[in-house]
Design a protein around this motif. Structure first.
Motif, short mmCIF file in Angstrom:
data_model
loop_
_atom_site.label_atom_id
_atom_site.label_comp_id
_atom_site.label_asym_id
_atom_site.label_seq_id
_atom_site.Cartn_x
_atom_site.Cartn_y
_atom_site.Cartn_z
N TYR A 377 20.38 20.36 -33.48
CA TYR A 377 20.56 20.47 -34.93
C TYR A 377 21.94 19.95 -35.34
CZ TYR A 377 20.81 23.04 -39.47
OH TYR A 377 20.96 23.40 -40.78
N MET A 378 22.98 20.37 -34.61
CA MET A 378 24.33 19.91 -34.91
C MET A 378 24.46 18.40 -34.73
SD MET A 378 27.94 20.81 -33.01
CE MET A 378 27.43 19.98 -31.52
N HIS A 379 23.96 17.87 -33.62
CA HIS A 379 24.07 16.43 -33.36
C HIS A 379 23.39 15.61 -34.45
CE1 HIS A 379 24.51 17.46 -28.81
NE2 HIS A 379 25.68 17.42 -29.41
N ALA A 380 22.19 16.02 -34.84
CA ALA A 380 21.48 15.28 -35.88
C ALA A 380 22.22 15.34 -37.21
CB ALA A 380 20.06 15.82 -36.04
N SER A 381 22.71 16.52 -37.55
CA SER A 381 23.41 16.68 -38.82
C SER A 381 24.71 15.88 -38.87
CB SER A 381 23.70 18.16 -39.07
OG SER A 381 24.42 18.35 -40.27
N VAL A 382 25.46 15.92 -37.78
CA VAL A 382 26.77 15.26 -37.76
C VAL A 382 26.63 13.74 -37.63
CG1 VAL A 382 28.93 15.03 -36.45
CG2 VAL A 382 27.96 17.31 -36.88
N PHE A 383 25.71 13.29 -36.75
CA PHE A 383 25.62 11.86 -36.47
C PHE A 383 24.45 11.17 -37.17
CE2 PHE A 383 27.49 13.63 -32.40
CZ PHE A 383 28.78 13.23 -32.69
N GLY A 384 23.58 11.93 -37.81
CA GLY A 384 22.38 11.34 -38.40
C GLY A 384 22.48 11.06 -39.88
N ILE A 453 25.64 11.51 -25.17
CA ILE A 453 25.61 12.97 -25.06
C ILE A 453 24.25 13.39 -24.50
CG2 ILE A 453 25.86 15.15 -26.32
CD1 ILE A 453 27.26 13.50 -28.57
N VAL A 454 24.25 14.35 -23.59
CA VAL A 454 23.00 14.82 -22.98
C VAL A 454 22.96 16.35 -23.00
CG1 VAL A 454 21.50 14.74 -20.95
CG2 VAL A 454 23.04 12.83 -21.42
N LEU A 455 21.80 16.88 -23.40
CA LEU A 455 21.51 18.30 -23.25
C LEU A 455 20.39 18.40 -22.22
CD1 LEU A 455 22.32 21.10 -24.55
CD2 LEU A 455 20.25 20.88 -25.93
N GLN A 469 27.08 30.43 -21.84
CA GLN A 469 26.39 29.28 -22.45
C GLN A 469 25.77 28.44 -21.32
OE1 GLN A 469 26.71 27.62 -26.10
NE2 GLN A 469 26.31 29.80 -26.26
N LYS A 470 24.57 28.82 -20.91
CA LYS A 470 23.91 28.08 -19.83
C LYS A 470 23.43 26.72 -20.31
CE LYS A 470 22.23 31.87 -16.93
NZ LYS A 470 21.02 32.55 -16.40
N VAL A 471 23.09 26.62 -21.59
CA VAL A 471 22.57 25.37 -22.15
C VAL A 471 23.60 24.83 -23.14
CG1 VAL A 471 20.68 24.27 -23.41
CG2 VAL A 471 20.21 26.20 -21.89
N ALA A 472 24.31 23.79 -22.72
CA ALA A 472 25.33 23.17 -23.56
C ALA A 472 25.39 21.68 -23.22
CB ALA A 472 26.69 23.82 -23.35
N PRO A 473 25.74 20.83 -24.18
CA PRO A 473 25.72 19.39 -23.93
C PRO A 473 26.89 18.92 -23.07
CG PRO A 473 26.47 19.83 -26.16
CD PRO A 473 26.07 21.16 -25.58
N HIS A 474 26.68 17.81 -22.38
CA HIS A 474 27.78 17.12 -21.70
C HIS A 474 27.81 15.67 -22.19
CE1 HIS A 474 25.25 14.76 -18.93
NE2 HIS A 474 24.52 15.85 -18.73
N HIS A 475 28.86 14.96 -21.85
CA HIS A 475 29.08 13.60 -22.34
C HIS A 475 29.02 12.58 -21.21
CE1 HIS A 475 30.48 14.81 -26.46
NE2 HIS A 475 30.60 15.95 -25.82
N ILE A 498 22.90 8.72 -28.21
CA ILE A 498 23.65 7.53 -27.78
C ILE A 498 24.27 6.91 -29.03
CG2 ILE A 498 23.55 5.28 -26.66
CD1 ILE A 498 21.14 6.30 -25.07
N ARG A 499 25.61 6.81 -29.01
CA ARG A 499 26.34 6.34 -30.18
C ARG A 499 27.00 4.99 -29.92
NH1 ARG A 499 30.70 9.85 -31.40
NH2 ARG A 499 30.76 8.83 -33.44
N LEU A 500 26.79 4.07 -30.84
CA LEU A 500 27.39 2.74 -30.77
C LEU A 500 28.23 2.54 -32.02
CD1 LEU A 500 24.21 0.64 -29.82
CD2 LEU A 500 25.70 1.92 -28.29
#
Length: 502
Positions: A377-384, A453-455, A469-475, A498-500
């Motif tokens: 949700y955060m990734h889509a809102s911030v980068f979308g 970024i991968v979750l 926080q067992k489920v958190a994104p990495h880069h 994936i950001r370009l």
């Protein structure tokens, strides 16, 4: 050794779906469970501000960049008297809240919620009661919130300490009015008429507002999509949006079938869009009705626990789904589905925001933390933010119990022309295999890879708690970009961003 699965994607900046309205990243706060009391509002919390709002929660909501929040319901609104929630708190009545069978203290009401929304940089999407009430209460409420002054209700607002009007732009005409569970449930004709006449009165008070009519409560309703057609046939000239609501669950523990359920969401959107356009043609109208997907999420974990809750208590722990990793994957695919309908879905609300089927969880007077679904949700809102680009995707497919030809890869792309950034969102649904993706992005000349970024998690049932926080994104996603060709490895059951950038 199995052969490596491969997918291809073409992202062409000229192949536009439509501008992404930032309000598709909206959310929802209902007077339900601990969403308000213990969630956003907890005056005894060590981080409470001068109005009793939790600053830790405010910061988490800001991280999500939520642009609009629906309020105060939901099922709750259909027996709610808005007047109970304004004026001096010591004079506000406690009421039986019939939708969820609790006690509503009315400590937080319209003005306080508007104040809170400003603190998190969000607009308010206000719902009016068309269950037990109607035209009169709605026109009084909009006069209270939006009229500058010199009248009874606007002067009453001023006497409550709010000199300036709130200018609430977006209004829901009731909630799930086709649902037999709804207080004041109505047939399509009954609801169409009250929505038409209430909308007419509200727009006489403030012609600048936009109105959302109720569609079917979900795709399983026996009246779907006839309800939408009848309501719009009556109220077409008064309303601007039709609402869609849908929740999914994995009750049979079939992850392959569960992760395909955004295909049902896609079909839902297509069907409602077609219904809107049929009524548009029937009316020879130039106006296009847009879609407000103002309730969507995963909801099933808490169903059994909710049956044990004692009725007529204040803010019990209702609908407190603890989300796991596979829920985050489906939420990611649902966000991708919304983006791929950006031409018609102009508003959406993840239901809900705090504690109640929510990305944010709290302890009363204690800690707050991010659930697994917070991250997509955060990734889509911030980068979308920008223009949604039609993804020309070729993916290996599978069949599940309820779906055939399910692509293992879901993808959406958003091009932000102002910042010259391209973001590609991807979900790999394969339960066992990574998939290599080759994406043609040659129309984005001189772009370079910013990050991948991968979750991911080997345990589909992994959850986050206040302690861990067992489920958190990495880069550390595996991607390269060379000569306009992006090569990426999408690990099994993963959410990828994936950001370009130029």
């Amino acid at each position: 050794m199995t052969q490596q699965l491969k997918a291809t994607l073409t992202v062409d900046k000229n192949n536009k779906i439509g501008k992404v309205n930032e309000r598709i990243y909206g959310s929802f706060i209902e007077h339900l469970g601990r969403a308000v009391y213990g969630g956003i509002y907890d005056p005894e919390h060590p981080e409470a501000d001068e109005q009793g709002f939790r600053k830790d929660v405010i910061n988490l909501v800001k991280e999500l960049q939520v642009p609009i929040v629906r309020y105060p319901g939901g099922n709750m609104v259909s027996a709610y008297n808005w007047e109970d929630g304004v004026g001096p708190k010591e004079n506000r009545p406690k009421r039986l809240e019939l939708a969820w069978r609790t006690i509503e203290t009315n400590e937080v009401g319209t003005n306080e919620f508007v104040d809170w929304a400003k603190k998190v940089n969000a607009e308010v999407m206000m719902a009016v009661n068309l269950g037990t009430r109607g035209i009169d209460a709605a026109r009084n409420l909009i006069e209270y919130t939006n009229h500058p002054g010199g009248t009874y209700w606007s002067e009453l607002r001023k006497s409550h300490g709010y000199e300036q009007p709130h200018h609430i732009k977006t209004w829901c005409l009731g909630n799930e009015m086709d649902g037999p569970w709804q207080v004041g449930h109505k047939t399509a004709y009954e609801y169409g008429r009250i929505a038409q006449e209430t909308g007419k009165a509200m727009k006489l008070v403030d012609p600048s507002i936009e109105l959302v009519a109720c569609g079917s409560s979900n795709t399983g309703m026996p009246t779907f999509p006839e309800y939408e057609a009848t309501v719009l046939d009556i109220a077409y000239d008064q309303v601007d949006y039709i609402s869609l609501h849908q929740y999914y669950g994995n009750r049979t523990n079939d992850p392959a079938n569960y992760l395909a359920k955004n295909m049902d969401m896609d079909h839902f959107i297509h069907t409602v869009t077609s219904t809107c356009d049929y009524i548009k043609a029937k009316h020879r109208s130039k106006k296009t009705i847009m879609l407000s997907f103002d309730e969507w999420n995963v909801w099933y974990h808490s169903n059994e626990a909710d049956k044990e809750i004692e009725p007529w208590t204040v803010a019990p722990p209702q609908l407190e789904d603890v989300y796991n990793f596979e829920d985050a994957l489906l939420v990611g695919s649902m966000l991708i589905t919304l983006l791929n309908h950006a031409d018609r879905v102009k508003m959406a609300c993840m239901a809900q925001l705090v504690n109640v089927i929510a990305p944010i969880m709290t302890e009363n007077k204690g800690r707050s933390w991010k659930q697994t679904i917070f991250y997509p949700y955060m990734h889509a809102s911030v980068f979308g933010r920008g223009v949604a680009i039609h993804p020309i995707l070729s993916s290996p497919k599978y069949d599940s119990k309820d779906f055939t030809d399910v692509p293992f890869i879901d993808s959406a792309s958003v091009y932000n022309e102002e910042t010259e950034e391209l973001t590609i969102f991807l979900v790999n649904k394969h339960l066992e295999e990574s998939i290599t993706l080759q994406a043609d992005v040659r129309s984005f000349e001189d772009y370079s890879l910013v990050e991948h970024i991968v979750l991911e998690n080997d345990d589909l049932k992994a959850i986050n708690t206040a302690n861990e926080q067992k489920v958190a994104p990495h880069h550390n996603g595996e991607s390269t970009l060379q000569d306009g060709v992006l090569d990426a490895r999408l690990s099994k059951t993963s959410w990828n961003v994936i950001r370009l950038k130029k």
